[in-house]
Design a protein around this motif. Sequence first.
Motif, short mmCIF file in Angstrom:
data_model
loop_
_atom_site.label_atom_id
_atom_site.label_comp_id
_atom_site.label_asym_id
_atom_site.label_seq_id
_atom_site.Cartn_x
_atom_site.Cartn_y
_atom_site.Cartn_z
N THR A 217 0.85 -1.20 0.00
CA THR A 217 0.00 0.00 0.00
C THR A 217 0.88 1.24 0.00
O THR A 217 1.83 1.34 0.79
N LEU A 218 0.55 2.18 -0.87
CA LEU A 218 1.25 3.47 -0.95
C LEU A 218 0.29 4.57 -0.53
O LEU A 218 -0.82 4.68 -1.07
N VAL A 219 0.71 5.37 0.46
CA VAL A 219 -0.16 6.41 1.03
C VAL A 219 0.54 7.76 0.96
O VAL A 219 1.75 7.85 1.17
N ASP A 220 -0.23 8.81 0.67
CA ASP A 220 0.26 10.18 0.80
C ASP A 220 0.08 10.58 2.26
O ASP A 220 -1.05 10.75 2.74
N GLY A 221 1.19 10.69 2.98
CA GLY A 221 1.12 10.98 4.41
C GLY A 221 0.62 12.37 4.73
O GLY A 221 0.19 12.62 5.86
N VAL A 222 0.65 13.28 3.76
CA VAL A 222 0.19 14.65 4.00
C VAL A 222 -1.33 14.74 3.85
O VAL A 222 -2.02 15.33 4.67
#
Length: 524
Positions: A217-222
């Motif tokens: 899973t790839l997430v935009d932490g912002v």
Amino acid sequence: MVGIDKQYRFADLVLSTGQHALWRGTEKIELAPTSFAFLLALLEAAPSALSVDTLIEQVWPGKIVAPETVSQRVRLLRQVLGDNAQDPRYVRGIRGFGYQLVPDVSTLAHDVPTVLFGNAANGDTPLPLPDQPSIVVVPFVDDGRSVVSRRVAIGVSHDIHVLLARTRSFFVIARGSALRYASIEPDPARLSRELGVRYVLHGKVSYHAATLAVHATLVDGVTHQVIWEDLFERSLDEVFDLQQDVTEAVSSAVQVEIDRQERRRAMLNATANVDAWAAFHIGCHHMYTFSAESLDETERWFTRAISLDPTAPRPHAGLSWVHWQRVFLGLADDSAPSAQAALESAQQALLLDREDPFGHWAYGRALLLNRDLDKALVELGRTTELNPSFAVGRYSHSFALMQAGESKAAVAHAAAAARLSPYDPLLSLMLGAQGFSTTLQGDYANGAGLLVQATQQPNLHYAVFAKAAVACSLAGRDNEAHDYLSRVRTVKPAFGKQAFLDLFMYQRPEDLAVINTAFERLEA
């Protein structure tokens, strides 16, 4: 642990090394990392002036930087500070030498907690995001059912980290820092704050009924948005293939998805203050439309990126691609100058960064355009060595290997390219290289099948139809072969065997004999 926050007070400004920030009263002034380093160098030297050479050594260590880049950085810094070059309040230029800070500087140093694991979350000041896309690969977890799943979890996350770091397009948090988050539930927002990254990649490995599954899973932490996720499954006897396949597939997907996100963010900010990185990604947004207008727009943005930061290698490599594409699509009035421009732009990219796979890819393509197959093979081989998950780099290497008579290796690279990027804008070319290399190996039926599949993709070049005509002729699919040749002749009326050979650089007598046989059947 504690560190030192050194504060520099000058005129109405305060620069804090601990917070990595610049303040005017209670207003925080946003500074790019390079501008911050530039200003800090001037502050540390004050009241002395620094020469251009010294500034280059301190702000761009280990890089080849032109004096014009220093001048450009001063202009950008003045814009942010509200300074005037004619009547400088902050930064003074010394003709023929360098730059000097104008106001007096006072300093204050005190102990502050060092921002390590768990500390940043207790405060309100996150680490700043770097200019380039930033990512942390959190160690993948396993379900605890077997030693194998645990080893795969460790191996996959480590290998993905290495591959992403090798691309040189990302700011990748070091493995040692990422390991400190191995025993907790992934919290992308927290990781983004504490490590100063935008993107967080995490995953889980499970084992059940002799099958290993890896979920990434790839997430935009912002923004907290899930950008991409996928599941990869293999039987236990394929565990080593699983690790390699998953590593390359995840790395490729991460690069594609982050690139797409960066383009989207760049386009949204296009009317605001566009920096070099954003200008580069806006150019990338227009790259794969394949028209004269889109290439002109791509060139405009890459040129702007270069003017904003002449030391950035990737806009130069992208500009090389624009010149190459004009020749490939037949849009250049005179192909020779465009082919030379493609070569020179790629060489400039490599001069700025010898380890960037994108630069080697652009140079290899430009060498092919200038019909230097041997050197092209070296450069494209370096591309895939530096970044095995660079799908278009794999395709380009395949294309060169096919012409050099290395059809088996060409098939492997083309198949890997299509597997790494199954919805790529250049998928027709990937399938075309795989299909024609298969044909040259003597497998006419499968070669023709792949090339027919290639003709059903978008973004087609007449060379794909030409290869399909040859492959279908050899496979006995005569009606399709003549139909494909007719399609080629709608844009190239006199197209025949010699025109086909002029498109490529086939060298093996066996390959030339196969092509000759096909055209004898086509022209009969």
